[in-house]
Write a protein that holds these residues in place. Structure first.
Motif, PDB file in Angstrom:
ATOM      1  N   TYR A 105       0.847  -1.189   0.000  1.00  0.00           N
ATOM      2  CA  TYR A 105       0.000   0.000   0.000  1.00  0.00           C
ATOM      3  C   TYR A 105       0.886   1.243   0.000  1.00  0.00           C
ATOM      4  O   TYR A 105       1.897   1.311   0.686  1.00  0.00           O
ATOM      5  N   GLU A 106       0.443   2.243  -0.765  1.00  0.00           N
ATOM      6  CA  GLU A 106       1.173   3.515  -0.822  1.00  0.00           C
ATOM      7  C   GLU A 106       0.274   4.572  -1.451  1.00  0.00           C
ATOM      8  O   GLU A 106      -0.292   4.360  -2.527  1.00  0.00           O
ATOM      9  N   LYS A 107       0.100   5.668  -0.751  1.00  0.00           N
ATOM     10  CA  LYS A 107      -0.650   6.822  -1.252  1.00  0.00           C
ATOM     11  C   LYS A 107      -2.015   6.415  -1.820  1.00  0.00           C
ATOM     12  O   LYS A 107      -2.365   6.759  -2.952  1.00  0.00           O
ATOM     13  N   SER A 108      -2.767   5.672  -1.025  1.00  0.00           N
ATOM     14  CA  SER A 108      -4.159   5.300  -1.342  1.00  0.00           C
ATOM     15  C   SER A 108      -4.303   4.477  -2.615  1.00  0.00           C
ATOM     16  O   SER A 108      -5.357   4.497  -3.260  1.00  0.00           O
ATOM     17  N   ASN A 109      -3.278   3.700  -2.957  1.00  0.00           N
ATOM     18  CA  ASN A 109      -3.375   2.868  -4.160  1.00  0.00           C
ATOM     19  C   ASN A 109      -4.264   1.647  -3.968  1.00  0.00           C
ATOM     20  O   ASN A 109      -4.483   0.880  -4.905  1.00  0.00           O
ATOM     21  N   TYR A 110      -4.796   1.474  -2.763  1.00  0.00           N
ATOM     22  CA  TYR A 110      -5.572   0.272  -2.458  1.00  0.00           C
ATOM     23  C   TYR A 110      -7.058   0.425  -2.763  1.00  0.00           C
ATOM     24  O   TYR A 110      -7.844  -0.499  -2.489  1.00  0.00           O
ATOM     25  N   TYR A 111      -7.464   1.535  -3.322  1.00  0.00           N
ATOM     26  CA  TYR A 111      -8.879   1.687  -3.672  1.00  0.00           C
ATOM     27  C   TYR A 111      -9.161   0.979  -4.992  1.00  0.00           C
ATOM     28  O   TYR A 111      -9.327   1.599  -6.043  1.00  0.00           O
ATOM     29  N   ILE A 112      -9.167  -0.334  -4.917  1.00  0.00           N
ATOM     30  CA  ILE A 112      -9.392  -1.192  -6.085  1.00  0.00           C
ATOM     31  C   ILE A 112     -10.356  -2.296  -5.670  1.00  0.00           C
ATOM     32  O   ILE A 112     -10.897  -2.290  -4.562  1.00  0.00           O
ATOM     33  N   ASP A 113     -10.564  -3.260  -6.541  1.00  0.00           N
ATOM     34  CA  ASP A 113     -11.432  -4.402  -6.265  1.00  0.00           C
ATOM     35  C   ASP A 113     -11.063  -5.020  -4.913  1.00  0.00           C
ATOM     36  O   ASP A 113      -9.896  -5.314  -4.643  1.00  0.00           O
ATOM     37  N   SER A 114     -12.062  -5.241  -4.068  1.00  0.00           N
ATOM     38  CA  SER A 114     -11.813  -5.728  -2.710  1.00  0.00           C
ATOM     39  C   SER A 114     -11.153  -7.104  -2.683  1.00  0.00           C
ATOM     40  O   SER A 114     -10.523  -7.472  -1.687  1.00  0.00           O
ATOM     41  N   ASN A 115     -11.280  -7.875  -3.730  1.00  0.00           N
ATOM     42  CA  ASN A 115     -10.639  -9.192  -3.779  1.00  0.00           C
ATOM     43  C   ASN A 115      -9.149  -9.109  -4.078  1.00  0.00           C
ATOM     44  O   ASN A 115      -8.440 -10.113  -3.994  1.00  0.00           O
TER      45      ASN A 115
END
Length: 327
Positions: free
Chosen positions: A152-162
């Motif tokens: 994770y870095e600078k909100s790059n995790y706003y993707i498909d929850s899977n």
């Protein structure tokens, strides 16, 4: 009589602790070592929650009076910004041992390295020993991108929850090997959960972790892993899976109810800071001294939130048993 005295002592603190409930798994053997007491707070959300600093200060002041063996923050603590320096000063007012867990929102504005530097955290996942117990702090803040596990870095995790909230295979193997190398009973700590909580959004590859836990317990003479603790969901929850206790520690600040349902934007704020003290007794007991607050009005019930009956502004006191290792 000891239980009565314990509850009387809680009452003398002048704070609102929840009643302690007893659960199954009474210990079958007796050990003589000292209990380990932990001050626990999670999901304070500095940089998002307006009064995060005062909530943390309340916890630290109480921890300094209670004098636990250590304190833990379970993630979603603060960003790596200059504004967080004063917040970290509050945390560091506790003079005893302090441990950090990485949460997803901690990397909203920077990298893991940035956050770990401001926290003074040496590794994203690690172990430490207290008394008869070994604690494992895990890092589930990875996304799966083109077949690779990315931090994770600078909100790059706003993707498909899977494809997010994953624990990488290297870390899972490290957990397996590390569990096999100790004869101590173990507690696993993570921000995201490995259980089957009703909200969903648990670690997508959680079964890989639970397989390691089950193998460790099966291959040990007695129970190796006794409990897993997490935050993240802003819930007070407890379940037992294959004799392992899975605890959710509620947020210090709020439940995210969503737009139109919160008392402060999407946040259903708690009237009081929530945290708890957890005592792990080598005689085979885990005791959680909880705290009760209430939702700030307008509450989720007043706003007809669809899950109003299942969310609470408290950490419930509990007493549970686990099977102990023979000496």
């Amino acid at each position: 009589m000891q239980r009565k005295k314990f509850i009387q002592q809680l009452a003398l603190t002048g704070l609102s602790f929840s009643c302690i409930k007893s659960f199954a798994f009474q210990p079958t053997h007796h050990a003589k070592s000292k209990s380990v007491k932990i001050g626990w707070i999670t999901d304070v959300h500095h940089g998002y929650c307006k009064d995060a600093s005062s909530r943390l200060k309340h916890f630290i002041n109480h921890a300094n009076r209670a004098n636990p063996d250590m304190i833990i923050q379970g993630g979603d603590f603060c960003h790596a910004t200059t504004e967080a320096k004063a917040f970290m000063d509050i945390w560091n007012d506790f003079k005893g041992d302090k441990y950090h867990v990485l949460g997803n929102h901690d990397m909203d504005k920077g990298s893991k390295k940035d956050v770990m530097e401001i926290w003074g955290m040496e590794k994203p996942y690690y172990t430490f020993d207290k008394g008869d117990f070994r604690f494992f702090v895990l890092d589930c803040n990875h996304i799966l991108q083109d077949g690779k596990y990315i931090d994770y870095e600078k909100s790059n995790y706003y993707i498909d929850s899977n494809k997010r909230d994953l624990i990488d295979p290297k870390q899972i193997e490290w957990l397996r090997n590390s569990l096999s190398e100790t004869e101590k009973q173990c507690v696993i700590i993570s921000h995201q959960s490995f259980d089957d909580v009703w909200t969903g959004y648990t670690v997508p590859n959680k079964m890989d972790v639970r397989k390691v836990i089950d193998e460790a317990n099966k291959n040990s003479k007695n129970q190796k892993v006794i409990a897993c603790f997490c935050g993240h969901h802003h819930l007070d929850n407890h379940m037992v899976i294959n004799d392992v206790h899975y605890f959710h520690i509620n947020s210090a600040s709020y439940y995210y109810a969503g737009d139109g349902y919160g008392s402060d934007g999407g946040m259903a704020m708690y009237s009081d800071p929530l945290y708890c003290f957890v005592t792990i007794d080598p005689k085979g007991k885990i005791i959680i001294e909880g705290r009760e607050g209430q939702f700030v009005s307008p509450t989720p019930t007043e706003k007809n939130h669809p899950h109003a009956a299942r969310i609470t502004a408290k950490i419930e006191g509990k007493e549970v048993g686990f099977n102990i290792n023979e000496k």
